[in-house]
Design an enzyme around this catalytic site. Structure first.
Site, PDB file in Angstrom:
ATOM      1  CE  LYS A 299      23.854  44.155 -28.285  1.00 47.60           C
ATOM      2  NZ  LYS A 299      22.413  44.346 -28.570  1.00 47.60           N
ATOM      3  CG  ASP A 304      22.456  42.572 -34.307  1.00 47.85           C
ATOM      4  OD1 ASP A 304      22.661  41.450 -34.807  1.00 47.85           O
ATOM      5  OD2 ASP A 304      21.542  42.813 -33.497  1.00 47.85           O
ATOM      6  CE  LYS A 311      19.370  43.576 -35.559  1.00 44.13           C
ATOM      7  NZ  LYS A 311      18.303  43.607 -34.538  1.00 44.13           N
ATOM      8  CG  ASP A 322      23.383  46.234 -31.233  1.00 47.13           C
ATOM      9  OD1 ASP A 322      22.694  46.765 -30.346  1.00 47.13           O
ATOM     10  OD2 ASP A 322      23.319  45.025 -31.519  1.00 47.13           O
ATOM     11  CG  ASP A 381      18.148  40.137 -34.161  1.00 47.03           C
ATOM     12  OD1 ASP A 381      19.257  40.708 -34.091  1.00 47.03           O
ATOM     13  OD2 ASP A 381      17.095  40.759 -34.386  1.00 47.03           O
ATOM     14  CD  GLU A 383      23.104  40.554 -31.166  1.00 45.77           C
ATOM     15  OE1 GLU A 383      23.237  41.726 -30.782  1.00 45.77           O
ATOM     16  OE2 GLU A 383      22.063  40.131 -31.687  1.00 45.77           O
ATOM     17  NE  ARG A 385      18.495  38.253 -24.921  1.00 49.47           N
ATOM     18  CZ  ARG A 385      17.181  38.436 -24.941  1.00 49.47           C
ATOM     19  NH1 ARG A 385      16.381  37.579 -24.310  1.00 49.47           N
ATOM     20  NH2 ARG A 385      16.652  39.452 -25.583  1.00 49.47           N
TER      21      ARG A 385
END
Length: 534
Positions: A299, A304, A311, A322, A381, A383, A385
Site C-alpha cells: 500500500k 492520507d 480524519k 501510510d 478513508d 482507501e 484496500r
C-alpha cells in the site's frame, strides 16, 4: 535515500591481548554481563568481561552492581575513565593509561538471538558519536555463533538509525548525537572454523538493516516532498542502481488499462497517482520448473487525509507513513537482489495521495477496478484496500505469482486487536502461514495468525455493485478481518498472504531495535521468509 550504515568488521583477537585497545581511534570497549543465576545475586561476567577487568584494573562486577545493572538485554552502562590531573611520578599512571577511555557494560540476558538483537541496539545508542567501538559481546555466541552474531549486528545497525533532519543549521551537539559510531569491531577467535559463516552473518545483517533503513527513510520523509511521483522516482533510481527491471504507469496508462481504484483514490489530489513494478530475477540457469515467483504488493498512500470522509487533525499527523507497505515491498525486492535470493521477486507499488478536492471520489460512488469488478464506496478513508485491490487483481492477471503477498498499514482494528508490536497475518494456506510465522520468529518481527471468518463474508456484500469495501452493518465489527475478506476477492486462486502492519509500522518512542517514527516493520520478516522458502 540510501544512507551509509556504520561499518562492522571482525578482527581476530581477545580483550586480554588485542592491540586495538591501544589505538587512539578506539573510543570504547563493550563487554557483556548477564543476570545472576538462580540462587545467587552477583551479575555474571561473559566473554571478555573478566579480561577487561584485569587489563583495566577495575572491579567491573562491583561497579555494575553499584549502578543497578541487572544484565537484562537492552541495558547498557558507560564507564568513563578519568585522565590523571597534575604531575604524577613514575609508575603513577592509572592502570588504564593508553587504553580505550570508555568501557560499556552491555546486558545480554540469556544470550538468545532476540536478547542479542536488543543488546546490539542498546550498544548503538550508548556509543553514538564515537569513532570506533571494540566489543566481545558477539563472542558470547558459542555454538550458535552465526545466528547470534547476525542478531547482535542487526540490532546494532537498527539501533544506530536516526530520522533524517531537515534543520537548516543543526547545532554541533545535535549533529554529534545523531551520528552513529563510525565502526564496530567484533573480536573473533583465531582459527575459528565458523569464520566464514560469521562473516556471512555480518553481511546478512547489513542487508536486512539496510533494507529497514530504506523503509524508515522513505516513510519518514514529509509528504510535501513525498508525493506519488517522487516516490516512483526513488523506486526507479534504486532499481536502476541495483540493475533491476522496472515499469512506471502514470495517469494515462492507469486509465487506459482500467485501474479505476488507484485513479479514484488519487482524484482529489493535485499530485497524480502512479503504479510501479520492480522485478528481480536470479542470475544463472533456472531450475527445471523455473524460478518460484513471489510478488509483494505494498500500500502506497503518500498522505492520507481520509478524503471526503476526513480524519481528525490528530489522526492525520502520522499519515506520511501510510505508504510504509509500498516501502516494504520496494526494500524487499532490493534486499532480495542484494542477498541473491533464489526466487524471482516482484514489488508492486500502487501510489496515490488521498486528498480532498473538487474531483474527490465520494461515499456512494461505484468504482470499476482492474479486471472489471465493481465496488461500492462507503468510506473514502478506507482507501488502502481500494488501491491494493487494483494492484492484487493486476498481479493475479498479469504477473503469474506462485506466492502473492500484500503488506499495508490498513486498519486501526488490527492495532486495537494486537497492539503496536504485532502485525495481523491472514493466510488460508497452513503451510504458507507456518513459513511466515517461522520467519517472524527468525527476524524478530512478530505476527499473529488471524482467522478469515467466513460468516463475515456478507460484510462486503453490496446491492448496487459486486462488492462493498466497508461493512454497512457495524454489528460485524472485526474491521481487520472484513478488510482481509475484501482483499481476498482479488487474488484469484493464488497462494496469498495479507499482512496488516498498522500497529507495528509506527512507534512513538525508541525501544530496543525499534525507532521512533517509521519502524520499517515487515521487510526483515519477508527477507527471512524468502531466504528460507524452498
Amino acid at each position: 535515500m540510501g544512507r551509509a550504515l556504520p561499518e562492522v568488521v571482525v578482527e581476530v583477537g581477545s580483550v586480554a591481548a588485542t592491540a586495538l585497545l591501544l589505538d587512539s581511534d578506539v573510543d570504547a570497549l563493550a563487554v557483556p554481563v548477564a543476570p545472576a543465576v538462580p540462587g545467587e545475586s552477583d551479575l555474571q561476567p561473559r566473554a571478555g568481561t573478566a579480561d577487561a577487568a584485569a587489563r583495566y584494573g577495575i572491579a567491573l562486577a562491583e561497579l555494575a552492581e553499584r549502578t543497578g545493572l541487572t544484565g537484562a538485554p537492552g541495558e547498557a552502562y558507560t564507564v568513563h575513565l578519568p585522565h590523571p590531573v597534575g604531575r604524577r611520578g613514575a609508575g603513577g599512571e592509572f592502570p588504564w593509561h593508553g587504553l580505550a577511555p570508555r568501557i560499556v557494560l552491555v546486558g545480554v540476558g540469556a544470550g538468545s538471538p532476540a536478547d542479542l538483537r536488543r543488546s546490539g541496539a542498546a550498544l548503538a545508542r550508548a556509543t553514538r558519536g564515537l569513532r570506533r567501538v571494540v566489543t566481545s559481546v558477539a563472542s558470547e555466541a558459542g555454538a550458535q555463533a552465526p545466528a547470534a552474531v547476525r542478531a547482535f549486528v542487526e540490532g546494532y545497525l537498527l539501533g544506530a538509525y536516526r530520522m533524517p533532519s531537515q534543520a537548516s543549521e543543526p547545532s554541533p551537539a545535535d549533529r554529534e548525537s545523531q551520528r552513529p559510531a563510525a565502526q564496530l569491531v567484533l573480536l573473533g577467535t583465531e582459527g575459528d572454523p565458523r569464520a566464514d559463516q560469521i562473516a556471512a552473518a555480518v553481511a546478512e545483517a547489513g542487508i536486512a538493516a539496510n533494507a529497514t533503513w530504506l523503509v524508515r527513510d522513505l516513510a519518514n520523509t514529509p509528504s510535501n516532498t513525498k508525493d506519488p511521483a517522487w516516490l516512483a522516482d526513488q523506486a526507479v533510481r534504486l532499481a536502476e542502481a541495483a540493475g533491476l527491471k522496472f515499469t512506471v504507469r502514470g495517469p494515462e496508462e492507469l486509465a487506459a488499462e482500467g485501474f479505476g481504484g488507484i485513479l479514484a483514490v488519487g482524484s482529489g489530489s493535485a499530485s497524480t497517482p502512479r503504479l510501479v513494478t520492480v522485478e528481480y530475477t536470479p542470475t544463472g540457469e533456472a531450475p527445471s520448473g523455473g524460478w518460484r515467483h513471489v510478488v509483494v504488493v505494498g500500500k502506497g498512500i503518500t498522505y492520507d487525509t481520509g478524503g471526503l470522509s476526513i480524519k481528525k487533525r490528530e489522526a492525520m499527523v502520522p499519515m506520511k507513513t501510510d505508504m510504509a507497505g509500498a516501502a516494504v515491498a520496494l526494500a524487499t525486492v532490493l534486499g532480495a537482489a542484494a542477498a541473491r535470493i533464489v526466487h524471482r521477486v516482484t514489488a508492486v507499488l500502487p501510489l496515490a495521495e488521498n486528498h480532498v478536492g473538487g474531483a474527490s471520489y465520494r461515499p456512494g460512488d461505484v468504482l470499476r477496478l482492474y479486471g472489471g469488478t465493481t465496488v461500492e464506496i462507503s468510506n473514502t478513508d478506507a482507501e488502502g484496500r481500494i488501491v491494493l485491490a487494483d494492484a492484487l487483481a493486476f498481479a493475479d492477471a498479469r504477473l503469474d505469482p506462485d506466492i502473492l503477498i500484500d503488506v499495508a498499514t490498513l486498519t486501526g482494528a488490527a492495532s486495537i486487536a494486537l497492539g503496536r508490536l504485532q502485525a495481523a497475518l491472514y493466510c488460508a494456506d497452513p503451510e504458507l502461514a507456518a513459513a511466515i510465522e517461522a520467519a517472524s520468529v527468525e527476524s524478530g518481527e512478530p505476527v499473529w495468525h488471524m482467522p478469515l471468518v467466513e460468516e463475515y463474508r456478507d460484510a462486503v456484500h453490496s446491492d448496487v455493485a459486486d462488492l462493498r469495501h466497508v461493512a454497512s452493518d457495524r454489528s460485524y465489527g472485526a474491521g481487520s478481518i472484513t478488510a482481509a475478506l475484501f482483499l481476498r476477492e482479488f487474488v484469484g486462486s493464488r497462494r496469498w498472504v495479507h499482512l496488516d502492519i498498522a500497529g507495528p509500522a509506527r512507534a512513538s518512542a525508541d525501544k530496543h531495535e525499534i525507532t521512533e517514527g517509521a519502524t520499517g516493520f515487515g521487510v526483515r520478516l519477508l527477507l527471512s521468509y524468502l531466504a528460507a522458502a524452498g
